[in-house]
Design an enzyme around this catalytic site. Structure first.
Site, PDB file in Angstrom:
ATOM      1  N   LYS A 119       0.790  -1.199   0.062  1.00  0.00           N
ATOM      2  CA  LYS A 119       0.060   0.110  -0.231  1.00  0.00           C
ATOM      3  C   LYS A 119       1.010   1.225  -0.131  1.00  0.00           C
ATOM      4  O   LYS A 119       2.007   1.149   0.436  1.00  0.00           O
ATOM      5  CB  LYS A 119      -0.860   0.116   1.028  1.00  0.00           C
ATOM      6  CG  LYS A 119      -2.060   0.732   0.811  1.00  0.00           C
ATOM      7  CD  LYS A 119      -3.337   0.233   0.375  1.00  0.00           C
ATOM      8  CE  LYS A 119      -4.402   0.615   0.161  1.00  0.00           C
ATOM      9  NZ  LYS A 119      -5.456   0.003  -0.330  1.00  0.00           N
TER      10      LYS A 119
HETATM   11  P1  NAD Z   1     -13.458   7.926  -2.874  1.00  0.00           P
HETATM   12  O1  NAD Z   1     -12.368   8.874  -2.355  1.00  0.00           O
HETATM   13  O2  NAD Z   1     -13.855   7.798  -4.249  1.00  0.00           O
HETATM   14  O3  NAD Z   1     -14.981   8.206  -1.935  1.00  0.00           O
HETATM   15  C1  NAD Z   1     -14.935   8.248  -0.622  1.00  0.00           C
HETATM   16  C2  NAD Z   1     -16.182   8.939  -0.369  1.00  0.00           C
HETATM   17  O4  NAD Z   1     -16.526   8.772   1.332  1.00  0.00           O
HETATM   18  C3  NAD Z   1     -16.634  10.241  -0.796  1.00  0.00           C
HETATM   19  O5  NAD Z   1     -18.061  10.142  -0.976  1.00  0.00           O
HETATM   20  C4  NAD Z   1     -16.480  11.288   0.559  1.00  0.00           C
HETATM   21  O6  NAD Z   1     -17.503  12.395   0.470  1.00  0.00           O
HETATM   22  C5  NAD Z   1     -17.150   9.936   1.605  1.00  0.00           C
HETATM   23  N1  NAD Z   1     -16.802  10.553   2.888  1.00  0.00           N
HETATM   24  C6  NAD Z   1     -15.633  10.824   3.441  1.00  0.00           C
HETATM   25  N2  NAD Z   1     -15.693  10.974   4.696  1.00  0.00           N
HETATM   26  C7  NAD Z   1     -16.879  10.783   5.022  1.00  0.00           C
HETATM   27  C8  NAD Z   1     -17.585  10.641   6.313  1.00  0.00           C
HETATM   28  N3  NAD Z   1     -16.927  11.091   7.562  1.00  0.00           N
HETATM   29  N4  NAD Z   1     -18.933  10.401   6.231  1.00  0.00           N
HETATM   30  C9  NAD Z   1     -19.565  10.020   5.064  1.00  0.00           C
HETATM   31  N5  NAD Z   1     -18.829   9.958   3.789  1.00  0.00           N
HETATM   32  C10 NAD Z   1     -17.743  10.304   3.997  1.00  0.00           C
HETATM   33  O7  NAD Z   1     -13.148   6.583  -2.283  1.00  0.00           O
HETATM   34  P2  NAD Z   1     -13.375   5.219  -2.687  1.00  0.00           P
HETATM   35  O8  NAD Z   1     -12.308   4.665  -3.755  1.00  0.00           O
HETATM   36  O9  NAD Z   1     -14.940   5.044  -3.094  1.00  0.00           O
HETATM   37  O10 NAD Z   1     -12.810   4.269  -1.439  1.00  0.00           O
HETATM   38  C11 NAD Z   1     -13.670   4.237  -0.150  1.00  0.00           C
HETATM   39  C12 NAD Z   1     -13.071   3.198   0.657  1.00  0.00           C
HETATM   40  O11 NAD Z   1     -13.250   1.971  -0.020  1.00  0.00           O
HETATM   41  C13 NAD Z   1     -11.767   3.209   1.261  1.00  0.00           C
HETATM   42  O12 NAD Z   1     -11.658   2.678   2.791  1.00  0.00           O
HETATM   43  C14 NAD Z   1     -10.864   2.338   0.383  1.00  0.00           C
HETATM   44  O13 NAD Z   1      -9.760   1.951   1.023  1.00  0.00           O
HETATM   45  C15 NAD Z   1     -11.749   1.293   0.058  1.00  0.00           C
HETATM   46  N6  NAD Z   1     -11.519   0.548  -1.116  1.00  0.00           N
HETATM   47  C16 NAD Z   1     -11.378   1.156  -2.244  1.00  0.00           C
HETATM   48  C17 NAD Z   1     -11.142   0.506  -3.483  1.00  0.00           C
HETATM   49  C18 NAD Z   1     -11.292   0.911  -4.913  1.00  0.00           C
HETATM   50  O14 NAD Z   1     -11.199   0.202  -5.883  1.00  0.00           O
HETATM   51  N7  NAD Z   1     -11.662   2.342  -4.975  1.00  0.00           N
HETATM   52  C19 NAD Z   1     -10.824  -0.958  -3.477  1.00  0.00           C
HETATM   53  C20 NAD Z   1     -10.951  -1.487  -2.166  1.00  0.00           C
HETATM   54  C21 NAD Z   1     -11.043  -0.745  -0.850  1.00  0.00           C
END
Ligand code: NAD
Length: 420
Positions: free
Chosen positions: A108
């Site tokens: 990571k």
């Molecule tokens: P992103 O940046 O696209 O979206 C994050 C979202 O969370 C946004 O809508 C933001 O406004 C919201 N957010 C932030 N703080 C918040 C709060 N306190 N309350 C409510 N909403 C809040 O990120 P993503 O890629 O969707 O990733 C989200 C999670 O999924 C992370 O933990 C990431 O590690 C995990 N993840 C992502 C992927 C991927 O392929 N993108 C894969 C595995 C895991």
């Protein structure tokens, strides 16, 4: 609680069941390599940010384990990124790739920066400066980055372009690229879609009908929005979603296509100003009494000792990484709440990243149908294995998933010959 400590507690619960001795645990837990670098950029001339117009950030890459193949893991741009969190997320990647049986290890990386404070040109310079610092430790056969919070296909494109200046044409150095530049069809939707696939499977297994299973999703970014779309199309009422601007609620179900249109027309991709729902405080989403499925898809540690008693959903799908702390996890398990752990629930993203890497190496493109079919098969097979292990050993789905992941990594180390 620090993020790595939380991961270690989950690891230990499974390692206890497997009766793994301490020296082997140490070997499995400790990252192979941790790199911390300075990332300095020139700010835009109009940014008014200091005498020389420079800004300096800290970047990390933690390479946790490569026993099962090249290391794989996202790049996160967020102001809370630090070494401990990156270490925890790297180890989660090791267990995740093992649970879904991809030929990868775990890594990571990230930069402690708030990307909303940077212009696109600054983000490009930041990404290129980071590559300058770490290009010699990543590569298609060693460590393959991907998008995570705060990064997407543009950052992946910049990353690849800068890395190739040092090492020549090799698009498989990074995944999550734009589809027209060696990206895989279906990569962007993959994590949310995987969460959706497993939600459908689990609810069927529990004998619950889609139409009667109301869903609340925290976070409406990449993962949350695609999970909402998939589950809406599968007839689940999505009664609440949230992003940094607040929680949007409708007791009979939100109009998800309308939410998506609003998000894509907002300059920062937010739901701010969405009028066809009741607006609730940010954290109200987690404790809604009428949600049967809760999907945290934003940050780590959001369900903890402070709020666990107010969580009412009988099913939680961990779309985010590490959204539940170990103490809260134990309470939920004792209360009979079914939790599908992050290392299984959100593995759809790394699975399609693997498909992208395979296509890049073969100079061949799969159609979207094939990507979706193979994703469905990979996620479903992993779910079955985790479910069966949990039944057989009478443990939670999380402990079962860790048991499978740990056994596979340990076995690979044994086969390699030099270690336990
Ligand atoms: P992103 O940046 O696209 O979206 C994050 C979202 O969370 C946004 O809508 C933001 O406004 C919201 N957010 C932030 N703080 C918040 C709060 N306190 N309350 C409510 N909403 C809040 O990120 P993503 O890629 O969707 O990733 C989200 C999670 O999924 C992370 O933990 C990431 O590690 C995990 N993840 C992502 C992927 C991927 O392929 N993108 C894969 C595995 C895991």
């Amino acid at each position: 609680m620090r993020a790595f400590e939380a991961t270690q507690i989950f690891f230990d619960r499974a390692a206890d069941r497997l009766e793994i001795p301490k020296d082997v645990r140490d070997m499995l837990l400790m990252p192979k390599r941790e790199v911390q670098v300075q990332v300095t950029i020139e700010r835009d001339p109009d940014s008014n940010c200091g005498d020389q117009g420079l800004a300096t950030f800290v970047g990390f890459r933690v390479q946790h384990d490569n026993s099962r193949g090249p290391m794989k893991g996202g790049l996160r741009y967020h102001h809370e990124v630090d070494l401990d969190e990156t270490r925890a997320l790297a180890s989660l990647m090791t267990w995740k790739t093992a649970v879904v049986n991809l030929p990868y290890g775990g890594a990571k990386g990230g930069i402690g920066v708030d990307p909303s404070q940077l212009s696109d040109r600054e983000k490009e310079r930041l990404t290129r400066a980071f590559v300058d610092q770490i290009h010699d430790i990543v590569g298609p056969d060693t460590d393959i980055p991907a998008p995570d919070m705060g990064t997407g296909h543009r950052e992946m494109s910049w990353f690849r372009n800068q890395w190739e200046k040092y090492h020549g044409f090799k698009p498989s150095v990074i995944t999550g690229k734009p589809v027209e530049e060696y990206g895989a069809k279906g990569r962007e939707e993959a994590t949310g879609r995987g969460v959706g696939i497993l939600t459908v499977k689990l609810m069927k297994r529990l004998g619950r009908k889609a139409e009667e299973s109301k869903v609340a999703i925290q976070g409406f970014g990449n993962v949350g929005s695609h999970a909402a779309k998939f589950l809406h199309e599968a007839q689940f009422p999505i009664i609440a979603v949230s992003d940094v601007s607040g929680t949007y609620y409708s007791k009979d179900g939100l109009n998800v296509p309308e939410l998506l249109r609003h998000k894509f027309s907002h300059p920062q991709g937010l739901l701010e100003g969405f009028e066809h729902a009741e607006k609730l405080p940010l954290d109200a989403l987690l404790t809604l009494p009428d949600a049967q499925v809760l999907i945290p898809a934003a940050l780590g540690g959001v369900i903890n000792e402070k709020n666990v008693d107010q969580i009412q959903a009988p099913v939680i799908m961990e779309a985010a990484n590490g959204p539940i702390y170990p103490g809260a996890d134990e309470c939920l398990h004792n209360r009979g709440v079914t939790v599908v752990p992050d290392i299984l629930a959100n593995a759809g993203g790394v699975t399609v990243s693997y498909f992208e890497w395979v296509q890049n190496r073969q100079h061949y493109r799969w159609p979207l149908d094939r990507v979706r079919q193979e994703l469905d098969r990979t996620m479903s097979d992993a779910f079955e294995e985790v479910w069966q292990t949990s039944q057989q050993h009478e443990v939670s789905l999380r402990t079962a998933a860790y048991m499978i992941g740990i056994q596979r990594v340990r076995r690979a180390s044994e086969l390699a010959g030099s270690k336990a």
